[in-house]
Design a protein around this motif. Structure first.
Motif, mmCIF file in Angstrom:
data_model
loop_
_atom_site.group_PDB
_atom_site.id
_atom_site.type_symbol
_atom_site.label_atom_id
_atom_site.label_comp_id
_atom_site.label_asym_id
_atom_site.label_seq_id
_atom_site.Cartn_x
_atom_site.Cartn_y
_atom_site.Cartn_z
ATOM 1 N N GLN A 186 -4.387 -24.548 43.866
ATOM 2 C CA GLN A 186 -4.722 -23.491 44.813
ATOM 3 C C GLN A 186 -4.816 -22.135 44.116
ATOM 4 O OE1 GLN A 186 -2.932 -22.746 48.973
ATOM 5 N NE2 GLN A 186 -1.690 -21.413 47.678
ATOM 6 N N ALA A 187 -3.882 -21.882 43.200
ATOM 7 C CA ALA A 187 -3.838 -20.573 42.535
ATOM 8 C C ALA A 187 -4.941 -20.403 41.497
ATOM 9 C CB ALA A 187 -2.476 -20.377 41.871
ATOM 10 N N ASN A 188 -5.531 -21.516 41.029
ATOM 11 C CA ASN A 188 -6.483 -21.428 39.923
ATOM 12 C C ASN A 188 -7.880 -21.950 40.247
ATOM 13 O OD1 ASN A 188 -4.824 -20.582 37.297
ATOM 14 N ND2 ASN A 188 -3.524 -21.918 38.537
ATOM 15 N N SER A 189 -8.162 -22.107 41.527
ATOM 16 C CA SER A 189 -9.517 -22.483 41.934
ATOM 17 C C SER A 189 -9.769 -21.910 43.326
ATOM 18 C CB SER A 189 -9.707 -24.002 41.946
ATOM 19 O OG SER A 189 -8.834 -24.609 42.881
ATOM 20 N N ASN A 190 -11.011 -21.951 43.753
ATOM 21 C CA ASN A 190 -11.398 -21.325 45.015
ATOM 22 C C ASN A 190 -11.189 -22.277 46.194
ATOM 23 O OD1 ASN A 190 -12.396 -19.479 46.821
ATOM 24 N ND2 ASN A 190 -14.547 -19.937 46.391
ATOM 25 N N THR A 191 -9.941 -22.717 46.343
ATOM 26 C CA THR A 191 -9.592 -23.611 47.442
ATOM 27 C C THR A 191 -8.135 -23.387 47.782
ATOM 28 O OG1 THR A 191 -9.671 -25.913 48.205
ATOM 29 C CG2 THR A 191 -8.951 -25.540 45.929
ATOM 30 N N ASP A 192 -7.626 -24.123 48.764
ATOM 31 C CA ASP A 192 -6.207 -24.017 49.104
ATOM 32 C C ASP A 192 -5.655 -25.408 49.368
ATOM 33 O OD1 ASP A 192 -6.979 -24.747 51.736
ATOM 34 O OD2 ASP A 192 -7.216 -22.653 52.307
ATOM 35 N N VAL A 193 -4.364 -25.469 49.624
ATOM 36 C CA VAL A 193 -3.694 -26.761 49.793
ATOM 37 C C VAL A 193 -4.257 -27.524 50.987
ATOM 38 C CG1 VAL A 193 -1.480 -27.870 50.303
ATOM 39 C CG2 VAL A 193 -1.584 -25.997 48.644
ATOM 40 N N GLN A 194 -4.546 -26.821 52.055
ATOM 41 C CA GLN A 194 -5.087 -27.481 53.238
ATOM 42 C C GLN A 194 -6.428 -28.151 52.933
ATOM 43 O OE1 GLN A 194 -5.463 -24.959 56.677
ATOM 44 N NE2 GLN A 194 -6.614 -26.449 57.852
ATOM 45 N N GLN A 195 -7.314 -27.435 52.231
ATOM 46 C CA GLN A 195 -8.628 -27.991 51.898
ATOM 47 C C GLN A 195 -8.495 -29.127 50.885
ATOM 48 O OE1 GLN A 195 -10.394 -24.237 50.708
ATOM 49 N NE2 GLN A 195 -11.550 -24.070 52.601
ATOM 50 N N LEU A 196 -7.565 -28.988 49.948
ATOM 51 C CA LEU A 196 -7.339 -30.067 48.986
ATOM 52 C C LEU A 196 -6.829 -31.316 49.697
ATOM 53 C CD1 LEU A 196 -5.707 -28.123 46.009
ATOM 54 C CD2 LEU A 196 -7.916 -29.295 45.985
ATOM 55 N N GLY A 197 -5.900 -31.122 50.633
ATOM 56 C CA GLY A 197 -5.382 -32.258 51.388
ATOM 57 C C GLY A 197 -6.475 -32.958 52.164
ATOM 58 N N GLU A 198 -7.368 -32.177 52.755
ATOM 59 C CA GLU A 198 -8.485 -32.744 53.504
ATOM 60 C C GLU A 198 -9.435 -33.510 52.575
ATOM 61 O OE1 GLU A 198 -10.657 -33.572 56.964
ATOM 62 O OE2 GLU A 198 -8.640 -32.734 56.688
ATOM 63 N N ALA A 199 -9.704 -32.953 51.404
ATOM 64 C CA ALA A 199 -10.588 -33.612 50.441
ATOM 65 C C ALA A 199 -9.998 -34.929 49.946
ATOM 66 C CB ALA A 199 -10.854 -32.683 49.263
ATOM 67 N N LEU A 200 -8.701 -34.916 49.699
ATOM 68 C CA LEU A 200 -8.031 -36.109 49.166
ATOM 69 C C LEU A 200 -8.048 -37.268 50.163
ATOM 70 C CD1 LEU A 200 -5.037 -34.371 47.376
ATOM 71 C CD2 LEU A 200 -6.826 -35.726 46.265
ATOM 72 N N LYS A 201 -8.127 -36.961 51.453
ATOM 73 C CA LYS A 201 -8.214 -38.023 52.447
ATOM 74 C C LYS A 201 -9.431 -38.912 52.202
ATOM 75 C CE LYS A 201 -6.117 -35.579 56.396
ATOM 76 N NZ LYS A 201 -6.399 -35.059 57.764
ATOM 77 N N TYR A 202 -10.505 -38.301 51.666
ATOM 78 C CA TYR A 202 -11.774 -39.012 51.513
ATOM 79 C C TYR A 202 -11.972 -39.643 50.139
ATOM 80 C CZ TYR A 202 -13.082 -36.874 55.934
ATOM 81 O OH TYR A 202 -13.106 -36.507 57.258
ATOM 82 N N CYS A 203 -11.129 -39.262 49.169
ATOM 83 C CA CYS A 203 -11.367 -39.801 47.828
ATOM 84 C C CYS A 203 -10.093 -40.246 47.112
ATOM 85 C CB CYS A 203 -12.083 -38.762 46.959
ATOM 86 S SG CYS A 203 -11.109 -37.266 46.646
ATOM 87 N N GLY A 204 -8.920 -39.901 47.637
ATOM 88 C CA GLY A 204 -7.672 -40.203 46.944
ATOM 89 C C GLY A 204 -7.447 -41.682 46.708
ATOM 90 N N ALA A 205 -7.650 -42.487 47.738
ATOM 91 C CA ALA A 205 -7.422 -43.927 47.608
ATOM 92 C C ALA A 205 -8.379 -44.544 46.586
ATOM 93 C CB ALA A 205 -7.585 -44.605 48.964
ATOM 94 N N SER A 206 -9.650 -44.118 46.599
ATOM 95 C CA SER A 206 -10.636 -44.635 45.639
ATOM 96 C C SER A 206 -10.270 -44.227 44.221
ATOM 97 C CB SER A 206 -12.032 -44.110 45.981
ATOM 98 O OG SER A 206 -12.444 -44.551 47.249
ATOM 99 N N ALA A 207 -9.831 -42.984 44.061
ATOM 100 C CA ALA A 207 -9.439 -42.500 42.738
ATOM 101 C C ALA A 207 -8.259 -43.306 42.201
ATOM 102 C CB ALA A 207 -9.075 -41.019 42.803
ATOM 103 N N ASN A 208 -7.270 -43.533 43.048
ATOM 104 C CA ASN A 208 -6.099 -44.294 42.617
ATOM 105 C C ASN A 208 -6.465 -45.727 42.266
ATOM 106 O OD1 ASN A 208 -3.127 -44.619 42.359
ATOM 107 N ND2 ASN A 208 -3.404 -46.006 44.098
ATOM 108 N N ALA A 209 -7.385 -46.317 43.032
ATOM 109 C CA ALA A 209 -7.820 -47.699 42.765
ATOM 110 C C ALA A 209 -8.487 -47.819 41.394
ATOM 111 C CB ALA A 209 -8.772 -48.161 43.856
ATOM 112 N N MET A 210 -9.075 -46.704 40.906
ATOM 113 C CA MET A 210 -9.727 -46.714 39.594
ATOM 114 C C MET A 210 -8.770 -46.297 38.484
ATOM 115 S SD MET A 210 -13.451 -45.091 40.589
ATOM 116 C CE MET A 210 -14.112 -45.333 38.939
ATOM 117 N N GLY A 211 -7.507 -46.033 38.849
ATOM 118 C CA GLY A 211 -6.518 -45.666 37.836
ATOM 119 C C GLY A 211 -6.421 -44.175 37.592
ATOM 120 N N TYR A 212 -7.118 -43.367 38.407
ATOM 121 C CA TYR A 212 -7.056 -41.914 38.241
ATOM 122 C C TYR A 212 -5.864 -41.365 39.011
ATOM 123 C CZ TYR A 212 -11.866 -42.563 36.606
ATOM 124 O OH TYR A 212 -12.996 -42.979 35.934
ATOM 125 N N ASP A 213 -5.201 -40.378 38.451
ATOM 126 C CA ASP A 213 -4.041 -39.795 39.118
ATOM 127 C C ASP A 213 -4.423 -38.510 39.845
ATOM 128 O OD1 ASP A 213 -4.286 -37.866 37.149
ATOM 129 O OD2 ASP A 213 -2.506 -38.486 36.027
#
Length: 411
Positions: A186-213
């Motif tokens: 949040q402090a080092n990019s043009n976004t915030d925790v709320q927007q990051l949380g929303e984004a992760l809903k759509y890609c977090g599971a796929s990223a983890n399935a590919m071994g990305y943290d």
């Protein structure tokens, strides 16, 4: 919170003059009782009047403010008790585990801007996520600090913490590390925790399935955010990048023009996404714009290609640097929280939270007494309701006399 400490103290202080005036009036009336020239009836009437005045004065100047303070303490403690009962119901915590969570919530109320009751609400959301008592105790403070650092609603922040940790398979002991990562992003990019949380809903599971943290994934989402792609749109784009790349791979590689770019390593694990993008960029060197678009479009669809181009625009070295910063972000959430609280409003928030702790302490000692009183009153009311109507009328008729005796009973 149902009572304001300034109001309570001020009320007690200001009513001192009224208290003194009331007593003086009572004293004047009482002199009629001591005056031997008055008749017996007049003298006893004066005595009753003076006692009523004293009782009324004490009730107004002392009893009512103290009653308000006690009522506020009871309500505050009762709200906290209800909050912890909800935690117990949702998590199944009992005995020592529940006591541990109660003490943790009170500790947070004494040391953060959030009250113990608000901390119990956060514990409820953790319980809904399936966390056990130990996990909840470990995750509570990091969640509160992240909420304060992000200036977010506590419930929403707790939701993001639990959901993100679940989708990346993180342990409760990693809660501080996880919240530090989001705070740093949040402090080092043009976004915030709320927007990051929303984004992760759509890609977090796929990223983890590919071994990305979380660091891999957040670095790309932050990069997109710097170019205006945020929230669910960013998550959808990154998810499409992963999906299209896997779908069009053959034997662990994708074809960029006449060149092959490996997406898995010798052990069959997916390579780091930034490494893949770096190799794709090298593979397109020397191509015309049309050739480059055709080569990339053979792998990524319109949605995904938008993210690939954004990554190239930012530059792979910058993405790697951002990712490294996220991985080395220890203490970021706590530091941001302290900075956010280092002002008068922060000091007032901390004071309110600490005052609620005092009210809970007082209320917890009053609740058993008050509960017995409530049960006693209920029994009396039940008794009255079951009386013969004629007897009820007699009691109602005596009510005026009982109202006069009320102040005397309070004395």
């Amino acid at each position: 919170m149902s009572i304001n400490v300034g109001t309570a103290v001020g009320y007690l202080d200001l009513d001192t003059s009224k208290f003194k005036a009331g007593l003086k009036d009572a004293q004047s009336t009482l002199s009629d009782f001591t005056n031997s020239s008055n008749s017996a009836g007049t003298r006893f009437q004066a005595l009753g009047s003076s006692l009523k005045t004293v009782g009324s004065t004490i009730t107004t100047a002392v009893s009512l403010p103290l009653l308000a303070l006690g009522a506020g303490a009871i309500k505050t403690a009762a709200d906290f008790e209800a909050g912890m009962s909800k935690v117990a119901a949702l998590s199944g915590a009992t005995g020592d585990d529940l006591k541990m969570l109660e003490e943790k919530a009170k500790e947070m109320g004494a040391t953060t801007k959030y009250s113990a009751t608000e901390a119990s609400d956060a514990l409820s959301y953790m319980a809904l996520a399936g966390w056990d008592a130990e996990q909840m105790a470990k995750g509570l403070e990091p969640s509160l600090k992240l909420a304060g650092a992000a200036g977010m609603d506590l419930a929403q922040t707790t939701d993001i913490v639990t959901d993100t940790m679940s989708m990346f398979g993180m342990e409760a002991s990693e809660a501080t590390k996880m919240t530090d990562m989001l705070a740093y992003a949040q402090a080092n990019s043009n976004t915030d925790v709320q927007q990051l949380g929303e984004a992760l809903k759509y890609c977090g599971a796929s990223a983890n399935a590919m071994g990305y943290d979380l660091a891999d994934t957040t670095a790309l989402l932050g990069t997109f955010a710097d170019q205006g792609l945020k929230g669910s749109s960013a998550g959808t784009t990154l998810n499409a990048m992963f999906r299209d790349m896997k779908k069009n791979a053959e034997e662990g590689a994708i074809a960029i023009g006449k060149k092959k770019v490996a997406i898995v390593d010798a052990n069959g694990n997916y390579r780091d996404m930034t490494d893949i993008l770096a190799d794709v960029q090298v593979a397109t060197e020397g191509m015309t714009q049309a050739e480059r678009d055709m080569a990339l479009s053979s792998i990524w669809g319109t949605e995904a290609l938008k993210g690939v181009n954004m990554a190239f625009e930012a530059g792979v070295p910058k993405i790697r640097e951002f990712e490294e910063g996220i991985r080395s972000s220890d203490g970021a959430a706590s530091e941001m929280y302290d900075t956010m609280q280092n002002n008068l409003k922060g000091a007032i928030d901390n004071m309110k939270s600490a005052f609620e702790g005092v009210m809970i302490t007082i209320g917890e000692r009053l609740i058993p007494i008050f509960q017995n009183l409530v049960e006693g009153i209920t029994n009396v009311l039940t008794w009255f309701n079951n009386l013969n109507p004629a007897i009820q009328n007699v009691i109602i008729g005596v009510g005026g006399f009982l109202a006069i005796l009320g102040p005397l009973l309070l004395i």
